[in-house]
Design a protein around this motif. Structure first.
Motif, mmCIF file in Angstrom:
data_model
loop_
_atom_site.group_PDB
_atom_site.id
_atom_site.type_symbol
_atom_site.label_atom_id
_atom_site.label_comp_id
_atom_site.label_asym_id
_atom_site.label_seq_id
_atom_site.Cartn_x
_atom_site.Cartn_y
_atom_site.Cartn_z
ATOM 1 N N ARG A 648 0.952 -1.122 0.114
ATOM 2 C CA ARG A 648 -0.230 -0.273 -0.111
ATOM 3 C C ARG A 648 0.660 1.019 0.194
ATOM 4 N N VAL A 663 0.158 7.775 -11.557
ATOM 5 C CA VAL A 663 0.019 8.046 -10.142
ATOM 6 C C VAL A 663 1.865 8.138 -10.013
ATOM 7 N N VAL A 673 -2.484 2.903 -13.136
ATOM 8 C CA VAL A 673 -4.408 2.458 -12.157
ATOM 9 C C VAL A 673 -5.810 2.495 -13.759
ATOM 10 N N GLU A 677 -9.495 -0.053 -12.601
ATOM 11 C CA GLU A 677 -8.922 -0.917 -10.995
ATOM 12 C C GLU A 677 -9.737 0.885 -10.788
ATOM 13 N N VAL A 698 -2.770 3.738 -3.118
ATOM 14 C CA VAL A 698 -2.967 2.280 -4.162
ATOM 15 C C VAL A 698 -2.057 1.517 -3.751
ATOM 16 N N TRP A 699 -2.444 0.434 -4.861
ATOM 17 C CA TRP A 699 -1.641 -0.992 -4.246
ATOM 18 C C TRP A 699 -1.424 -1.226 -5.239
ATOM 19 N N LEU A 712 -1.351 -0.217 -10.782
ATOM 20 C CA LEU A 712 -1.779 -0.471 -9.528
ATOM 21 C C LEU A 712 -2.936 -0.196 -9.375
ATOM 22 N N THR A 713 -3.546 -0.450 -8.380
ATOM 23 C CA THR A 713 -5.188 -0.068 -8.155
ATOM 24 C C THR A 713 -5.237 0.397 -7.121
ATOM 25 N N MET A 714 -6.698 0.675 -7.192
ATOM 26 C CA MET A 714 -7.361 1.865 -6.247
ATOM 27 C C MET A 714 -8.388 0.585 -5.418
#
Length: 722
Positions: A648, A663, A673, A677, A698-699, A712-714
């Motif tokens: 994270r 990002v 992202v 996502e 974000v991850w 990445l994903t949110m």
């Protein structure tokens, strides 16, 4: 109906506004008022329309004016030919699009030499008319004999019949209803088919080497990518569709064919020839042009939205900053900039290959930190930024001071550095030294610095080189103008670059203002601006509310327009508060107790204007950018190799495109992202979820170290992360 009433009626219908609103806006625009001025200071007249609506009214009215002018021209041209009928005139007058007008004019438009015009010159038009008669079509070869004329190169009946077919094919092609129907059918049922010119050649267009997608479904960014590949001669593009429904549709739409109970073979041949030779190529161009225009509009809209958010990034005030323009061989250029943007020192260090003078470079940083009290290092994200970041992070770790660094986009810094503006500001510095200054100032006041750069060079767009440049530049200019006026500027410190965007001003007036200020000292009041050459009554009216002066009159530092000063004084008198106490808790408390509606009637000003006055009295020197989240500063380096799936991080949205969001997570490479996502809910477009400059959680989904890509994903649920 005259042109103005036509325009008002159309705009009211299209934008779902009241007639009085549109009428007032058009009147204000015709009277030389700017969009920012109307939006801020003429709310009562427009019903509080914002800048977006005002620009829509302006754009649509300009289009409709051009449409009206073209209608008049077409009516004149057809009339001069003696072919203007009452029905045709009504059709032209009812048209709401330029394409409709051009379709109606097409049969009467002078043409270059065509197969049909040659046949007409040979006297075959009556024969073509006979071919359209169901009673004569079966005797057409006999009729053709009477048209044989060796002197006209009509040696055989086949020559005559072909001439007749050519004339009818052009008649079909010129029929407005046929064209409009085929255009709509192609858009609804056509498929974009893309092939590689050379499948063996590697390129960024490989995903389009064998690609098909329905016209109705193709995304805007794909249209622009395909266009670019075609322009670079890497791709072949065409529209394919089932042609049989087209032929049936032509038979239904072309009125002379209504008389036929069945379509004879010869008529079928004419229809196929008309479509394949005359209609299809033109319609394909037109459909692709519409696709391109829509894609361009979307790309420009995204660019404009991103630019607005970038320009509205909060300034970092009261900090001594060291700007660093990284490089390898030529060294990193350093610029020490004080809290108000003055350059205090310029240096060069060589902490990167091939020199690798690490310790020597640290001594230079230590000297600058001790001498000037530097608090933040600002590193450009260009060549050698990663090595420079590591060097700065090591220095911070070894220091006892509370230091931090940030990497910012240096997009456009080189454009500024080589510009006339930069040469005028720093004539004795070289390009890279100016770039280091620009990098530092971008953190301190992004708006003041970025307005010096051509808007399309600031690095928040996509396909900016693939869209109509005039349209792009106009849109981005409007954004800069909107933001500058929204924030307002200090007339005693603002540069020409900022001032030229103020409502009612231009570069000449801005230069005059700065020159007058430098010669006569700081302005003491807004009234003093009337002494500036070419700062006339209209310029004063349009500009003065957006120019702040911290001088004799406390109202001059607000966005209250001088035309409302008397009403403001009356309001303050009713509260028993002198103007010198605006912004105090006492004023805020007393003003919260009044009935604004009754007070607006008492003072004789509009409620919307009074609400703006009250807001300015409560927060007289408010900078709207201060309400936005500050950028993220770092003390240590995070590398792509350090990232693990599920990690994270906090990041800053740097760029938004159709398919996702880039990002900055503190690694040199921005992470992507994907639109899928961004949220657990359906997202139509990334702009519906985030804006440039937003701070987001974000991850990490996955990394590709070799290709330097970070996914990445949110969506915490994506990896079952809490």
């Amino acid at each position: 109906m005259d042109s103005l009433e036509f325009i008002i009626r159309q705009v009211v219908e299209e934008l779902q506004l009241r007639e009085q609103q549109v009428r007032q806006v058009l009147h204000l625009l015709d009277d030389g008022n700017t969009i920012p001025f109307i939006a801020r200071y003429r709310k009562e007249m427009t019903g509080g329309l914002d800048e977006e609506k005002l620009r829509q009214i302006e754009e649509r009215s300009n289009y409709l004016k051009a449409l009206h002018e073209r209608k008049q021209e077409v009516l004149r041209l057809i009339g001069e030919q003696g072919k203007l009928t009452g029905d045709l005139q009504k059709e032209i007058e009812r048209a709401t699009k330029l394409q409709q007008v051009e379709d109606l004019y097409r049969p009467f438009k002078p043409k270059r030499k065509t197969r049909a015009s040659v046949a007409k010159e040979k006297g075959l038009e009556p024969f073509a008319i006979a071919m359209l008669d169901p009673m004569k079509i079966n005797q057409i070869e006999k009729i053709a004999i009477s048209y044989l004329a060796p002197e006209k190169e009509l040696y055989t009946t086949e020559n005559v019949i072909q001439g007749g077919k050519d004339i009818i094919a052009e008649m079909i092609s010129d029929d407005p209803s046929v064209r409009q129907w085929i255009r709509a059918y192609t858009t609804d049922h056509g498929i974009i088919e893309v092939q590689a010119k050379d499948k063996e050649q590697e390129s960024v267009y490989e995903m389009y080497y064998d690609y098909k997608e329905p016209i109705k479904q193709i995304r805007h960014h794909r249209v622009l990518a395909i266009n670019r590949g075609e322009k670079e001669d890497m791709l072949k593009v065409r529209i394919v569709l089932d042609e049989e429904p087209i032929y049936q549709g032509i038979a239904r739409k072309f009125k002379p064919f209504h008389l036929f109970k069945m379509i004879p073979t010869i008529v079928r041949e004419i229809i196929e020839d008309s479509y394949k030779r005359l209609i299809a190529p033109a319609v394909e161009r037109e459909v692709r042009q519409v696709l391109t225009e829509k894609a361009e509009d979307q790309a420009i809209h995204i660019f404009a939205s991103n630019l607005r958010q970038l320009l509205l990034q909060p300034p970092i005030k009261g900090k001594m900053v060291l700007g660093i323009d990284p490089a390898y061989r030529t060294g990193c250029k350093l610029a020490v900039v004080d809290p108000i943007g003055n350059v205090k020192d310029i240096r060069v260090i060589y902490p990167t290959p091939p020199q690798n003078k690490i310790e020597e470079s640290k001594k230079v940083l230590r000297d600058l930190v001790d001498r000037y009290g530097i608090e933040i290092f600002v590193i450009g994200n260009g060549t050698a930024s990663r090595e420079t970041e590591q060097f700065v992070a090591d220095f911070i770790r070894e220091s006892s001071e509370n230091l931090a660094y940030i990497i910012i986009s240096e997009a456009g810094a080189s454009v500024y550095s080589a510009s006339e503006i930069a040469r005028e500001e720093f004539p004795d510095l070289d390009v890279s030294e100016r770039s280091a200054i620009s990098i530092a100032r971008r953190l301190q006041d992004p708006l003041a610095e970025l307005v010096k750069i051509e808007p399309k060079s600031v690095g928040v767009g996509q396909y900016q080189h693939d869209v109509t440049q005039k349209k792009l530049e106009e849109s981005l200019k409007n954004v800069v103008e909107s933001v500058v006026n929204y924030v307002g500027v200090d007339a005693n410190t603002a540069s020409v670059s900022l001032l030229q965007y103020i409502s009612g001003m231009n570069k000449t007036v801005a230069k005059n203002l700065v020159a007058y200020r430098e010669k006569n000292g700081q302005f003491k009041s807004r009234e003093d601006l009337k002494k500036v050459p070419r700062f006339g009554a209209k310029t004063y009216e349009q500009a003065i509310g957006f120019l702040r002066i911290d001088g004799l009159n406390p109202l001059d530092k607000t966005s209250i327009h001088p035309e409302s000063y008397e009403a403001t004084y009356a309001l303050l008198d009713s509260l028993g508060i002198p103007k010198e106490e605006i912004g105090t808790p006492t004023l805020k408390e007393r003003i919260s107790k009044i009935d604004l509606k009754n007070m607006s009637e008492k003072l004789g000003i509009g409620l919307l204007t009074l609400e703006d006055i009250v807001e300015n009295l409560i927060r007289p020197v408010r900078d709207p950018r201060d309400d936005l989240p500050k950028p993220i500063f770092h003390k240590d380096v995070l590398k792509i190799e350090d990232l693990k799936t599920g990690m994270r991080l906090k990041g800053t949205v740097r760029n938004i495109v159709d398919f996702g969001v880039f990002v900055d997570i503190g690694v040199k490479e921005d992470g992507l992202v994907h639109i899928s996502e961004l949220s657990d809910q359906y997202v139509k477009h990334p702009l519906d979820v985030v804006s440039v400059g937003d701070i987001v959680d974000v991850w990490v989904l996955q990394t590709d170290v070799k290709r330097k890509r970070i996914s990445l994903t949110m969506k915490p649920s994506r990896l079952s992360i809490n």
